[in-house]
Design a protein around this motif. Structure first.
Motif, short mmCIF file in Angstrom:
data_model
loop_
_atom_site.label_atom_id
_atom_site.label_comp_id
_atom_site.label_asym_id
_atom_site.label_seq_id
_atom_site.Cartn_x
_atom_site.Cartn_y
_atom_site.Cartn_z
N MET A 12 46.13 7.15 -70.79
CA MET A 12 45.21 6.09 -71.20
C MET A 12 44.72 6.34 -72.63
O MET A 12 44.49 5.40 -73.37
CB MET A 12 44.03 6.00 -70.22
CG MET A 12 44.39 5.47 -68.85
SD MET A 12 45.24 3.88 -68.83
CE MET A 12 43.99 2.80 -69.41
N GLY A 13 44.54 7.59 -72.98
CA GLY A 13 44.11 7.91 -74.34
C GLY A 13 45.14 7.49 -75.37
O GLY A 13 44.80 6.96 -76.43
N LEU A 14 46.43 7.71 -75.06
CA LEU A 14 47.50 7.30 -75.98
C LEU A 14 47.55 5.78 -76.13
O LEU A 14 47.82 5.26 -77.21
CB LEU A 14 48.84 7.84 -75.49
CG LEU A 14 49.00 9.36 -75.50
CD1 LEU A 14 50.31 9.77 -74.85
CD2 LEU A 14 48.90 9.90 -76.91
N ILE A 15 47.29 5.07 -75.05
CA ILE A 15 47.24 3.61 -75.11
C ILE A 15 46.04 3.17 -75.93
O ILE A 15 46.12 2.27 -76.76
CB ILE A 15 47.19 3.02 -73.68
CG1 ILE A 15 48.51 3.26 -72.97
CG2 ILE A 15 46.85 1.53 -73.73
CD1 ILE A 15 48.49 2.95 -71.49
N GLN A 16 44.91 3.85 -75.74
CA GLN A 16 43.68 3.45 -76.41
C GLN A 16 43.76 3.66 -77.93
O GLN A 16 43.24 2.86 -78.69
CB GLN A 16 42.49 4.22 -75.84
CG GLN A 16 41.18 3.62 -76.19
CD GLN A 16 40.12 3.93 -75.16
OE1 GLN A 16 40.41 4.34 -74.05
NE2 GLN A 16 38.89 3.72 -75.55
N ILE A 17 44.41 4.73 -78.37
CA ILE A 17 44.52 4.93 -79.81
C ILE A 17 45.71 4.20 -80.43
O ILE A 17 45.86 4.18 -81.64
CB ILE A 17 44.55 6.43 -80.19
CG1 ILE A 17 45.80 7.12 -79.64
CG2 ILE A 17 43.29 7.12 -79.78
CD1 ILE A 17 45.97 8.55 -80.11
N GLY A 18 46.54 3.58 -79.59
CA GLY A 18 47.60 2.72 -80.09
C GLY A 18 48.96 3.36 -80.24
O GLY A 18 49.87 2.76 -80.79
N LEU A 19 49.15 4.60 -79.75
CA LEU A 19 50.47 5.23 -79.85
C LEU A 19 51.45 4.65 -78.84
O LEU A 19 52.65 4.63 -79.08
CB LEU A 19 50.36 6.74 -79.65
CG LEU A 19 49.70 7.50 -80.80
CD1 LEU A 19 49.59 8.99 -80.48
CD2 LEU A 19 50.47 7.30 -82.10
N ILE A 20 50.95 4.20 -77.71
CA ILE A 20 51.76 3.53 -76.70
C ILE A 20 51.19 2.13 -76.55
O ILE A 20 49.98 1.94 -76.50
CB ILE A 20 51.70 4.27 -75.34
CG1 ILE A 20 52.26 5.68 -75.48
CG2 ILE A 20 52.45 3.50 -74.28
CD1 ILE A 20 52.13 6.53 -74.22
N ASN A 21 52.08 1.14 -76.48
CA ASN A 21 51.61 -0.23 -76.43
C ASN A 21 52.07 -0.90 -75.13
O ASN A 21 53.24 -1.18 -74.95
CB ASN A 21 52.13 -1.02 -77.63
CG ASN A 21 51.52 -2.40 -77.72
OD1 ASN A 21 50.55 -2.71 -77.03
ND2 ASN A 21 52.08 -3.21 -78.58
N PHE A 22 51.12 -1.10 -74.21
CA PHE A 22 51.37 -1.86 -72.99
C PHE A 22 50.46 -3.08 -73.03
O PHE A 22 49.24 -2.95 -72.89
CB PHE A 22 51.05 -1.03 -71.74
CG PHE A 22 52.05 0.03 -71.42
CD1 PHE A 22 53.38 -0.28 -71.21
CD2 PHE A 22 51.65 1.35 -71.31
CE1 PHE A 22 54.29 0.69 -70.90
CE2 PHE A 22 52.56 2.34 -71.00
CZ PHE A 22 53.89 2.01 -70.80
#
Length: 135
Positions: A1-11
């Motif tokens: 969730m942290g990676l999604i929140q900082i924008g490294l993973i985009n779902f």
């Protein structure tokens, strides 16, 4: 969730939002209230359900006073942010409307914190901190 929140993973799935503003309710009735309450409780289950269950389980394995202290500490960490936001909602919303750039930093910082907590849990460091300082 942290990676999604900082924008490294985009779902894009995680960026969807459901709002009652789009729905036209002429009158709030008990059925609508039940649906809204169920939806709210369902969405918060993942946030507090497992944590609260863990606190209760862990507290039940200790003496009465220690168990109550654990639940008190959990409550003291959980309740004040909600009270502060409740008291200062209008002021907070006005500040956020004026300074929208603050939000991107808050999201990034919280994403980094999530990543750090995830790494510390995976490596066992988080458990060592809890044992050393809280037990």
């Amino acid at each position: 969730m942290g990676l999604i929140q900082i924008g490294l993973i985009n779902f894009n799935f995680f960026k969807q939002e459901f709002s009652l503003k789009k729905r036209k309710f002429q009158k709030i009735n008990p059925l609508v209230a039940i649906i809204m309450g169920f939806t709210f409780s369902f969405s918060w289950t993942s946030c507090i359900g497992s944590i609260l269950a863990s606190v209760f389980l862990y507290a039940s394995s200790h003496t009465g006073l220690m168990g109550m202290i654990m639940i008190l500490v959990h409550s003291l960490g959980f309740i004040p942010p909600f009270l502060i936001v409740t008291i200062f909602t209008t002021k907070i919303l006005n500040i956020l409307k004026k300074k929208t750039n603050i939000l991107k930093y808050a999201v990034t910082i919280s994403g980094i914190i999530l990543i750090l907590i995830g790494i510390s849990i995976l490596t066992g460091y988080f458990q060592n901190i809890v044992i050393r300082y809280f037990i």
